[in-house]
Design a protein around this motif. Structure first.
Motif, PDB file in Angstrom:
ATOM      1  N   GLN A 298       0.813  -1.213   0.000  1.00  0.00           N
ATOM      2  CA  GLN A 298       0.000   0.000   0.000  1.00  0.00           C
ATOM      3  C   GLN A 298       0.851   1.268   0.000  1.00  0.00           C
ATOM      4  O   GLN A 298       0.320   2.373   0.016  1.00  0.00           O
ATOM      5  CB  GLN A 298      -0.931  -0.018   1.208  1.00  0.00           C
ATOM      6  CG  GLN A 298      -1.938  -1.165   1.158  1.00  0.00           C
ATOM      7  CD  GLN A 298      -2.857  -1.198   2.364  1.00  0.00           C
ATOM      8  OE1 GLN A 298      -2.719  -0.405   3.290  1.00  0.00           O
ATOM      9  NE2 GLN A 298      -3.811  -2.120   2.364  1.00  0.00           N
TER      10      GLN A 298
ATOM     11  N   VAL B  27     -11.073   3.364   0.935  1.00  0.00           N
ATOM     12  CA  VAL B  27     -10.079   3.628   1.990  1.00  0.00           C
ATOM     13  C   VAL B  27     -10.674   3.343   3.365  1.00  0.00           C
ATOM     14  O   VAL B  27     -10.023   2.760   4.240  1.00  0.00           O
ATOM     15  CB  VAL B  27      -9.576   5.082   1.901  1.00  0.00           C
ATOM     16  CG1 VAL B  27      -8.703   5.423   3.111  1.00  0.00           C
ATOM     17  CG2 VAL B  27      -8.796   5.295   0.608  1.00  0.00           C
ATOM     18  N   GLU B  28     -11.933   3.731   3.541  1.00  0.00           N
ATOM     19  CA  GLU B  28     -12.613   3.500   4.824  1.00  0.00           C
ATOM     20  C   GLU B  28     -12.674   2.013   5.150  1.00  0.00           C
ATOM     21  O   GLU B  28     -12.452   1.608   6.300  1.00  0.00           O
ATOM     22  CB  GLU B  28     -14.016   4.088   4.759  1.00  0.00           C
ATOM     23  CG  GLU B  28     -14.861   3.845   5.995  1.00  0.00           C
ATOM     24  CD  GLU B  28     -16.300   4.300   5.813  1.00  0.00           C
ATOM     25  OE1 GLU B  28     -17.189   3.699   6.457  1.00  0.00           O
ATOM     26  OE2 GLU B  28     -16.538   5.234   5.014  1.00  0.00           O
TER      27      GLU B  28
ATOM     28  N   GLN C 192      -8.815   0.441   5.369  1.00  0.00           N
ATOM     29  CA  GLN C 192      -8.093   0.977   6.520  1.00  0.00           C
ATOM     30  C   GLN C 192      -6.575   0.816   6.378  1.00  0.00           C
ATOM     31  O   GLN C 192      -5.920   0.154   7.197  1.00  0.00           O
ATOM     32  CB  GLN C 192      -8.569   0.302   7.811  1.00  0.00           C
ATOM     33  CG  GLN C 192     -10.021   0.589   8.155  1.00  0.00           C
ATOM     34  CD  GLN C 192     -10.424   0.016   9.495  1.00  0.00           C
ATOM     35  OE1 GLN C 192      -9.757  -0.850  10.049  1.00  0.00           O
ATOM     36  NE2 GLN C 192     -11.530   0.494  10.027  1.00  0.00           N
TER      37      GLN C 192
ATOM     38  N   ARG D 174      -2.207   4.968   8.008  1.00  0.00           N
ATOM     39  CA  ARG D 174      -2.283   6.388   7.644  1.00  0.00           C
ATOM     40  C   ARG D 174      -1.157   7.167   8.300  1.00  0.00           C
ATOM     41  O   ARG D 174      -0.850   6.985   9.484  1.00  0.00           O
ATOM     42  CB  ARG D 174      -3.632   6.980   8.076  1.00  0.00           C
ATOM     43  CG  ARG D 174      -4.855   6.263   7.529  1.00  0.00           C
ATOM     44  CD  ARG D 174      -4.995   6.428   6.033  1.00  0.00           C
ATOM     45  NE  ARG D 174      -5.286   7.804   5.667  1.00  0.00           N
ATOM     46  CZ  ARG D 174      -6.530   8.289   5.540  1.00  0.00           C
ATOM     47  NH1 ARG D 174      -7.575   7.507   5.766  1.00  0.00           N
ATOM     48  NH2 ARG D 174      -6.725   9.551   5.192  1.00  0.00           N
TER      49      ARG D 174
ATOM     50  N   PRO E  15      -3.120   7.931   1.358  1.00  0.00           N
ATOM     51  CA  PRO E  15      -3.442   6.510   1.510  1.00  0.00           C
ATOM     52  C   PRO E  15      -3.581   5.820   0.148  1.00  0.00           C
ATOM     53  O   PRO E  15      -4.186   6.360  -0.781  1.00  0.00           O
ATOM     54  CB  PRO E  15      -4.764   6.524   2.267  1.00  0.00           C
ATOM     55  CG  PRO E  15      -5.386   7.845   1.920  1.00  0.00           C
ATOM     56  CD  PRO E  15      -4.259   8.799   1.762  1.00  0.00           C
ATOM     57  N   LEU E  16      -3.009   4.638   0.032  1.00  0.00           N
ATOM     58  CA  LEU E  16      -3.089   3.758  -1.142  1.00  0.00           C
ATOM     59  C   LEU E  16      -2.378   4.314  -2.365  1.00  0.00           C
ATOM     60  O   LEU E  16      -1.537   3.644  -2.973  1.00  0.00           O
ATOM     61  CB  LEU E  16      -4.538   3.425  -1.502  1.00  0.00           C
ATOM     62  CG  LEU E  16      -5.326   2.544  -0.523  1.00  0.00           C
ATOM     63  CD1 LEU E  16      -6.737   2.284  -1.058  1.00  0.00           C
ATOM     64  CD2 LEU E  16      -4.600   1.224  -0.272  1.00  0.00           C
TER      65      LEU E  16
END
Length: 449
Positions: free
Chosen positions: A32, A160-161, A164, A167, A173-174
């Motif tokens: 990630q 994303v939620e 997870q 972070r 994120p990602l």
């Protein structure tokens, strides 16, 4: 508002589960984080400072890439994403990575006439394992992109939620790298029924939300754009090298798409020449000065500075240089020279540094003998090493084998007379030995190294 209501109603139950399941399967096992080598540590808090680096494909290269995408039945965006993936693979060493893209998300005819922001972000999980030929990588990217387009209705924030990812304030994120390709020809044609003219206006606020983002614009004959790089972690020269390598990969695959990823250029041509020829030009590199040359230079600069002190003895650099030079003249008369081995059997007095430097001045090698070792060991070492001479002191002479030639530096002082003037230092061949040290040996038998 109507779109938001529709989206919330659609993203429920089996529809939501199916969309999430597809994306989770695509991203399963993919790192990630894209770990590009940085010039400095990443800030602990979010920092948006970016820097633009221009990208330009000339007409010949643009034509070659268009022909390649046509043959492989891929869009030019898919080709650009594959090129970016090959670049990030080369820089990071990662065989699986995520390259993001922004999608208009107007996949329904009802959305086309609406004003509003429907943009969504698609994380493309690209597999580069097995060192594939570039055309195979392009096929992999094509399949991933088509799947992502078919499942674009899931908002990136929802993904994303659910996933997870870890972070941090300094990293998105990602998706930390993005590729965009815009068709300038399509964008430049307004509705013929309207009296409008569309002119592009370049704007940049100096910020970035990604570590690296390629924004490319395809015109009639060429492709141009920029790399937007994170200036908090990348120097300007690093961003420029990324662009040059990106262009080098593009030129290589346009000429031969069967090249494997490992065969694509590791350096742009200019940097390759710099590394192989400019930085590696060691033919004229000066040899480092020898210890004798260093001593002579220091004696000339600071002749009265203290060079050695102990047990009531002291020597300045000028005295050390002069005495070692006189001793060297005597030793040459006794046959000292390159590859000749001379023993040192001395206590720690001022005669020790004089003797050591005197031997080195002749180009000979020294053989240290420990005054605490038994006579049998010294005798073995001298015979095994083939020492031609031993420098010692009168009080230690009886501890040496009678057959070995010796020069006592205290009682033989009359043999070491001043020499005027001091002659230049003879060059010392660095390929010859400087000393021989005897260890206990793995079998208990002393061994010279």
């Amino acid at each position: 508002a109507d779109f938001a209501v529709w989206q919330r109603g659609w993203l429920q139950g089996e529809q939501l589960a199916a969309a999430l399941g597809w994306w989770q399967e695509q991203l399963r096992g993919v790192p990630q984080v894209l770990d590009l080598p940085a010039d400095r540590p990443r800030p602990a808090t979010e920092a948006l400072r970016g820097r633009h680096h221009p990208v330009h494909f000339d007409a010949a290269l643009t034509g070659g890439l268009r022909e390649l995408s046509r043959r492989e039945q891929s869009t030019r965006f898919m080709l650009a994403a594959a090129l970016a993936a090959s670049l990030f693979h080369r820089l990071s060493g990662q065989d699986r990575l995520i390259v993001g893209t922004l999608n208009a998300n107007r996949n329904r005819i009802e959305l086309e006439p609406l004003f509003g922001f429907f943009l969504t972000q698609l994380p493309l999980a690209i597999d580069l394992t097995g060192d594939p030929p570039f055309r195979e990588l392009l096929g992999r990217v094509r399949a991933v992109a088509l799947g992502a387009y078919a499942h674009q209705d899931l908002p990136f924030g929802k993904l994303v939620e659910v996933m997870q990812p870890e972070r941090t304030l300094g990293r998105m994120p990602l998706v930390q790298a993005l590729v965009q390709l815009f068709d300038l020809q399509a964008a430049a044609v307004p509705d013929p029924g309207l009296s409008l003219r569309l002119d592009p206006v370049e704007t940049y606020d100096g910020n970035t939300r990604y570590d690296a983002m390629f924004a490319l614009f395809e015109g009639a004959d060429t492709i141009h754009g920029y790399l937007e790089a994170n200036a908090e972690i990348f120097d300007g020269t690093t961003g420029a090298r990324m662009v040059h390598l990106f262009l080098a990969h593009a030129a290589a695959v346009a000429a031969d798409p069967t090249l494997r990823l490992s065969a694509l250029p590791a350096f742009p041509d200019a940097l390759r020449h710099q590394v192989l020829h400019e930085w590696n030009d060691t033919g004229d590199a000066p040899s480092p000065p020898s210890v004798v040359e260093e001593l002579t230079s220091r004696a000339a600069r600071t002749p009265r500075a203290l060079a050695w002190q102990g047990d009531g003895w002291s020597l300045t650099y000028a005295e050390l240089a002069e005495r070692s030079h006189r001793l060297a003249a005597v030793l040459r008369g006794l046959g000292a020279g390159p590859e000749v081995l001379i023993g040192l059997f001395l206590e720690r007095t001022a005669e020790l540094p004089v003797a050591l430097l005197g031997i080195l001045r002749t180009g000979a090698a020294y053989l240290p003998l420990d005054t605490t070792h038994p006579p049998e060991r010294r005798a073995f070492v001298l015979e095994d090493a083939g020492a031609a001479l031993v420098l010692t002191q009168e009080r230690l002479r009886s501890q040496l084998p009678p057959e070995i030639p010796v020069l006592c530096l205290d009682s033989g002082a009359e043999e070491i007379q001043p020499i005027e003037p001091i002659r230049p230092i003879r060059p010392i061949d660095p390929a010859t030995r400087a000393y021989v040290m005897y260890t206990s040996g793995s079998t208990g038998r002393p061994k010279g190294v």
